[in-house]
Design an enzyme around this catalytic site. Structure first.
Site, PDB file in Angstrom:
ATOM      1  N   LEU A   9       1.119  -1.081   0.171  1.00 12.87           N
ATOM      2  CA  LEU A   9      -0.057   0.047   0.293  1.00 12.87           C
ATOM      3  C   LEU A   9       0.404   1.017   0.153  1.00 12.87           C
ATOM      4  O   LEU A   9       1.730   1.380   0.947  1.00 12.87           O
ATOM      5  CB  LEU A   9      -0.543  -0.366   0.872  1.00 12.87           C
ATOM      6  CG  LEU A   9      -1.615   1.156   1.750  1.00 12.87           C
ATOM      7  CD1 LEU A   9      -3.129   1.515   0.353  1.00 12.87           C
ATOM      8  CD2 LEU A   9      -2.251   1.445   2.529  1.00 12.87           C
ATOM      9  N   SER A  11       1.023   5.514  -0.263  1.00 15.30           N
ATOM     10  CA  SER A  11       0.402   6.752  -0.432  1.00 15.30           C
ATOM     11  C   SER A  11       0.558   7.432  -1.048  1.00 15.30           C
ATOM     12  O   SER A  11       2.000   8.000  -1.495  1.00 15.30           O
ATOM     13  CB  SER A  11       0.190   7.602   1.202  1.00 15.30           C
ATOM     14  OG  SER A  11       1.057   7.796   1.373  1.00 15.30           O
ATOM     15  N   GLY A  12       0.225   8.593  -1.748  1.00 16.41           N
ATOM     16  CA  GLY A  12       1.179  10.286  -2.185  1.00 16.41           C
ATOM     17  C   GLY A  12       0.883   9.725  -3.692  1.00 16.41           C
ATOM     18  O   GLY A  12       2.316  10.158  -4.014  1.00 16.41           O
ATOM     19  N   CYS A  13       0.374   8.943  -4.613  1.00 17.40           N
ATOM     20  CA  CYS A  13       0.984   7.954  -5.738  1.00 17.40           C
ATOM     21  C   CYS A  13       0.272   9.030  -7.186  1.00 17.40           C
ATOM     22  O   CYS A  13       0.329   8.170  -8.114  1.00 17.40           O
ATOM     23  CB  CYS A  13       0.539   6.776  -5.968  1.00 17.40           C
ATOM     24  SG  CYS A  13       1.330   5.943  -4.879  1.00 17.40           S
ATOM     25  N   GLY A  18       5.757   8.359  -5.490  1.00 14.82           N
ATOM     26  CA  GLY A  18       4.939   7.658  -5.122  1.00 14.82           C
ATOM     27  C   GLY A  18       4.379   6.902  -6.345  1.00 14.82           C
ATOM     28  O   GLY A  18       4.224   5.783  -7.101  1.00 14.82           O
ATOM     29  N   SER A 142      13.436  12.012   4.653  1.00 15.37           N
ATOM     30  CA  SER A 142      14.466  13.573   3.901  1.00 15.37           C
ATOM     31  C   SER A 142      15.460  13.459   4.739  1.00 15.37           C
ATOM     32  O   SER A 142      15.481  13.655   6.296  1.00 15.37           O
ATOM     33  CB  SER A 142      13.680  14.629   4.230  1.00 15.37           C
ATOM     34  OG  SER A 142      14.256  16.141   3.771  1.00 15.37           O
ATOM     35  N   TYR A 155       8.904  22.007   7.573  1.00 15.83           N
ATOM     36  CA  TYR A 155       9.226  20.897   6.974  1.00 15.83           C
ATOM     37  C   TYR A 155      10.224  20.070   7.405  1.00 15.83           C
ATOM     38  O   TYR A 155      10.209  18.767   7.748  1.00 15.83           O
ATOM     39  CB  TYR A 155       9.335  21.161   5.518  1.00 15.83           C
ATOM     40  CG  TYR A 155      10.398  19.988   4.525  1.00 15.83           C
ATOM     41  CD1 TYR A 155       8.792  19.378   4.375  1.00 15.83           C
ATOM     42  CD2 TYR A 155      10.742  19.326   4.080  1.00 15.83           C
ATOM     43  CE1 TYR A 155       8.509  18.423   3.865  1.00 15.83           C
ATOM     44  CE2 TYR A 155      11.204  18.698   3.638  1.00 15.83           C
ATOM     45  CZ  TYR A 155       9.859  17.336   3.091  1.00 15.83           C
ATOM     46  OH  TYR A 155      10.087  16.727   2.592  1.00 15.83           O
TER      47      TYR A 155
END
Length: 311
Positions: A9, A11-13, A18, A142, A155
């Site tokens: 799974l 997310s963010g595709c 993604g 990151s 961020y």
């Protein structure tokens, strides 16, 4: 007998890392993965579906998922056949600019997506992983989760939160044979990054003093663009690093993806006081910009490798 494919799974595709990751896993020659590629707005699914090609409906399905909504997470998981074997927390958003010009609502949105969105997904899949005593949680963090970067305060804070949360959780989950991997890209040349820099270059940032605005617009933004040009990776290289982590029999807790960026992260790790990194970065940006440019040119000269070798 071949093992059953693992359900992944992501997310963010809708774009960037993604999208590239979902497509690469779905086209795995050994067919080891059944990919559920998710995005908040299904109106943006055409690019993903086109890239998936013949894998669409076979080894890749597209689903709606808003990581900021409990109901959306529950609905998405209820539509997945079987259990989630690998969770890739990739959904994220950026926020750049002088602190005085950023609203608390904007800061909260960053944490809702980058941190609490990841936590929400983990809470949803963790009971099943614990029950089966197996699973892998991959978090797209990151290098800003390792070191702060000027004008990226919020961020970086959201990524620091991810790093601390998942390192702490990893200790417990190892007892359940569940692995956590924090993948830490440096600058990545994606539509996400390009749009963000374009937006902030035009922003007003009300309430910010002229001197700080000067530093942001005339020092930070040009240096940031040069950094992307010198050490920025393409999404495919980052995706290959993630694929290597997912396919590993003993996944690492952390994996940086960009060899060229490592001298910058080393500045922090070699000095426990933190002063070396802060003072060096301050000096390069504010006092010796020509030296900074020279250093970035050295990093971009091509004599250092940028691709991640399979492990």
């Amino acid at each position: 007998m071949a093992a059953a494919p693992r359900t992944v799974l992501i997310s963010g595709c809708s774009s960037g890392i993604g999208l590239e990751l979902a497509v690469q896993l779905a086209h795995d020659p050994k067919k080891r993965y059944q990919v559920v590629a998710t995005m908040r707005d299904l109106g943006k699914k055409e690019t993903l579906e086109a890239a998936a090609g013949e894998a669409l409906g076979q080894t890749l399905t597209v689903a709606q998922l808003d990581v900021c909504s409990d109901e959306s997470v529950a609905q998405c998981l209820s539509c997945i056949q079987g259990e989630v074997d690998v969770l890739v927390n990739n959904a994220g958003m950026g926020l750049v600019g002088p602190l005085e010009g950023l609203s608390l609502a904007a800061m909260q949105n960053v944490f809702d997506t980058n941190f609490f969105g990841a936590v929400r997904l983990v809470k949803a899949v963790l009971p099943g992983m614990k029950r089966r005593r197996q699973g892998h949680i991959v978090v797209i963090s990151s290098v800003m989760g390792l070191q702060g970067v000027i004008f990226n305060d919020v961020y970086a804070a959201s990524k620091f939160a991810l790093e601390g949360f998942f390192e702490s959780l990893a200790i417990q989950l190892l007892q359940f044979n569940i692995f956590i991997s924090l993948v830490e890209p440096g600058p990545v040349v994606t539509e996400f990054e390009g749009k963000l820099l374009a937006q902030v270059s035009m922003a007003e940032f009300p309430g910010t003093d002229p001197e700080t605005l000067h530093y942001f617009r005339d020092l930070y933004l040009p240096a940031s663009r040069k950094l992307f040009c010198s050490v920025g990776q393409n999404p495919q290289d980052v995706v290959q690093a993630i694929v290597n982590v997912i396919s590993s029999t003993r996944p690492p807790l952390r994996r940086q993806t960009n060899i060229r960026y490592s001298p910058l992260t080393t500045l922090k790790t070699v000095d426990s006081s933190g002063s070396l990194y802060v003072r060096t970065t301050h000096r390069l940006l504010f006092r010796c910009p020509r030296l900074l440019n020279l250093g970035l040119q050295c990093l971009s000269c091509g004599c250092l490798p940028t691709r991640v070798r399979p492990r």
